[in-house]
Design a protein around this motif. Structure first.
Motif: not given
Length: 149
Positions: A45-70
């Motif tokens: 469970g801890v490993a799954a949460a870690g991988f999910a968090g890593r994936y979310a942070f990788q997704l967040w960077k481009p989404l954050g840029q798109v959001f700030s531009q909008t």
């Protein structure tokens, strides 16, 4: 002879620490197996949460840029609760209701109460603008004239 930590059971010498009943040994093994399974499940469970968090942070960077531009593209007046713009040449019913802060279909008593409330705050004798007082009076007159109730 003094007792030196040995106990006689069925004619043999055993130490206290070495003596455990057989039924308890079976239950300890079952507890160890269940505990091991629980620890493995928690670890996964801890490993799954870690991988999910890593994936979310990788997704967040481009989404954050798109959001700030909008957000930068949106006009700042979209977030304001105030009416942007000046007065029309001829006051409309919509503009009069915006000035008084009431519905265009309000009753005569609501128009008068809203006029009184706003004039107390904007009266020229109390430091308000004469121009704003004239516009507030014009809005009241227009809505009073158009309401037949």
């Amino acid at each position: 002879m003094a007792n030196t930590g040995r106990m006689t059971v069925d004619g043999g010498d055993m130490r206290f620490a070495e003596y455990t009943p057989n039924s308890r040994a079976a239950s300890d093994a079952a507890i160890d197996r269940r505990l091991g399974g629980t620890l493995i499940a928690v670890g996964l469970g801890v490993a799954a949460a870690g991988f999910a968090g890593r994936y979310a942070f990788q997704l967040w960077k481009p989404l954050g840029q798109v959001f700030s531009q909008t957000v930068k593209k949106m006009p700042s007046s979209a977030f304001s609760s105030y009416y942007k713009g000046g007065f029309d040449q001829k006051m409309s019913k919509r503009e009069a209701s915006l000035i008084l802060g009431i519905s265009p279909t309000s009753t005569r008593s609501k128009v008068r109460e809203a006029h009184r409330r706003i004039m107390v705050l904007n009266h020229p004798d109390k430091g308000g603008s004469p121009y704003m007082a004239a516009k507030i009076n014009e809005a009241k007159d227009l809505l009073d004239k158009e309401t037949r109730r």
